[in-house]
Design a protein around this motif. Sequence first.
Motif, PDB file in Angstrom:
ATOM      1  N   ARG A 117      -7.653  -9.026  -8.616  1.00 15.96           N
ATOM      2  CA  ARG A 117      -8.536  -7.901  -8.351  1.00 15.96           C
ATOM      3  C   ARG A 117      -8.328  -7.396  -6.931  1.00 15.96           C
ATOM      4  O   ARG A 117      -7.803  -8.092  -6.087  1.00 15.96           O
ATOM      5  N   ARG A 118      -8.779  -6.174  -6.707  1.00 12.32           N
ATOM      6  CA  ARG A 118      -8.834  -5.642  -5.344  1.00 12.32           C
ATOM      7  C   ARG A 118      -9.996  -4.674  -5.282  1.00 12.32           C
ATOM      8  O   ARG A 118     -10.522  -4.224  -6.302  1.00 12.32           O
ATOM      9  N   SER A 119     -10.412  -4.335  -4.067  1.00 13.60           N
ATOM     10  CA  SER A 119     -11.455  -3.336  -3.864  1.00 13.60           C
ATOM     11  C   SER A 119     -10.888  -2.215  -3.010  1.00 13.60           C
ATOM     12  O   SER A 119      -9.812  -2.349  -2.417  1.00 13.60           O
ATOM     13  N   LEU A 161      -4.046 -16.220  -3.815  1.00 14.95           N
ATOM     14  CA  LEU A 161      -4.559 -17.586  -3.776  1.00 14.95           C
ATOM     15  C   LEU A 161      -6.006 -17.652  -4.239  1.00 14.95           C
ATOM     16  O   LEU A 161      -6.429 -18.631  -4.846  1.00 14.95           O
ATOM     17  N   ASP A 162      -6.783 -16.606  -3.973  1.00 14.54           N
ATOM     18  CA  ASP A 162      -8.159 -16.563  -4.468  1.00 14.54           C
ATOM     19  C   ASP A 162      -8.181 -16.544  -5.993  1.00 14.54           C
ATOM     20  O   ASP A 162      -9.093 -17.083  -6.618  1.00 14.54           O
ATOM     21  N   PRO A 287     -15.251 -15.398   1.170  1.00 13.61           N
ATOM     22  CA  PRO A 287     -14.648 -15.697   2.475  1.00 13.61           C
ATOM     23  C   PRO A 287     -14.203 -17.148   2.616  1.00 13.61           C
ATOM     24  O   PRO A 287     -13.254 -17.433   3.351  1.00 13.61           O
ATOM     25  N   GLU A 288     -14.854 -18.062   1.922  1.00  9.19           N
ATOM     26  CA  GLU A 288     -14.481 -19.473   2.026  1.00  9.19           C
ATOM     27  C   GLU A 288     -13.088 -19.725   1.462  1.00  9.19           C
ATOM     28  O   GLU A 288     -12.453 -20.734   1.785  1.00  9.19           O
ATOM     29  N   ASN A 289     -12.611 -18.825   0.618  1.00  3.60           N
ATOM     30  CA  ASN A 289     -11.294 -19.017   0.016  1.00  3.60           C
ATOM     31  C   ASN A 289     -10.166 -18.433   0.856  1.00  3.60           C
ATOM     32  O   ASN A 289      -8.993 -18.679   0.577  1.00  3.60           O
ATOM     33  N   ILE A 290     -10.505 -17.644   1.868  1.00  3.52           N
ATOM     34  CA  ILE A 290      -9.471 -16.981   2.653  1.00  3.52           C
ATOM     35  C   ILE A 290      -8.610 -17.988   3.395  1.00  3.52           C
ATOM     36  O   ILE A 290      -7.388 -17.839   3.481  1.00  3.52           O
ATOM     37  N   LEU A 291      -9.205 -19.032   3.908  1.00  7.23           N
ATOM     38  CA  LEU A 291      -8.460 -20.018   4.690  1.00  7.23           C
ATOM     39  C   LEU A 291      -7.341 -20.651   3.875  1.00  7.23           C
ATOM     40  O   LEU A 291      -6.334 -21.077   4.433  1.00  7.23           O
ATOM     41  N   ALA A 292      -7.488 -20.692   2.559  1.00  6.87           N
ATOM     42  CA  ALA A 292      -6.465 -21.307   1.708  1.00  6.87           C
ATOM     43  C   ALA A 292      -5.136 -20.579   1.792  1.00  6.87           C
ATOM     44  O   ALA A 292      -4.085 -21.159   1.502  1.00  6.87           O
TER      45      ALA A 292
END
Length: 356
Positions: A117-119, A161-162, A287-292
Amino acid sequence: MSWLDDSDDLDDEYEEYDESDIRTRPNPKANRPRTKRRPAHDDAQIGRVLGVDRGRYTVMIGEDTLEERTITAARARELRRTPIVTGDLARVVGDTSGDEGTLGRIVGIVDRTSLLRRSADDTDQVERVIVANADQMLVVVAAADPEPRERLVDRYLVAALDAGIRPLLVVTKTDLADPTAFLSHFEGLDLRVFTSARDGMPVEEIGEALIGHSTVFVGHSGVGKSTLVNALVPSALRATGHVNQVTGRGRHTSSSTVSLRYESAAGRGWVIDTPGVRSFGLGHVDPENILAAFTELAAIAEQCPRGCTHLPDAPDCALIEAAERGELSETGMARLDSLQRLLQTFADKAEQGPGR
């Protein structure tokens, strides 16, 4: 004593008004009452959605069998609020012969394994579903004309990755510029990289990576994505364009997302070509998934206190302390800057509150 006597005179008096013999229609429209119960459609066939065009879906039935065929289908009324996108595995009933002029009906969607997905931008909560069930993303970027944008590639990686999708990277037009400095930005990431030039497109090498996978191709307009797709799938005939010499922007040539089958002597795979984009919002991403997406930084961030924002003003942040001690390379510092820019966007959105 009853105020009524035992005679039937009273009933006889009003007998002419008796309506017990009048026939009534239970439903004035002569239709069955509406119900939330729907047929099970046990006879539905499973097909792969190859493309969508103005409310009509191209669906492949009987994939990899002797009865493989492509049909046209419409969406059932009960699915009008369910997005059906390229890559979906749809349950189809009705005429699935594929004969000219026939139309099947999509009555359900098989549970998806992934959803890319994207926004429109980072503060937009309305997500645009790009493709379903892809397990790889091939990011296409040019070494020059147009100039490569590290931040845009970072966003692709975060979105991949998300969604649980493995990212790959192709750098085209390496005959125009050396991509070494650009690629150094991604050192330390689990990212396979291919390079391509006008006189040396690694079609076989990239093709091997596509076998057994459903790979979505993404990239900025004008980077040569459609040219690469046509080289991998000669029957695709995707339109190609050029870059405006004044603005440096590419012209949108692919107007829709479509699944194309890659075939070689070694095996098959699916190429999902998407329209070129100049921005890739992450408003839907946690946001917690961005670091991955920043593997080498994620290992250091394990030493951060619980709830650390990793922003420049974050107290006791292991990433910031490592940078201050000089433990991050020049590439690592650039990656940290990219990470903090993305995280700051989400922090600003949180301060604005919902609806902003």
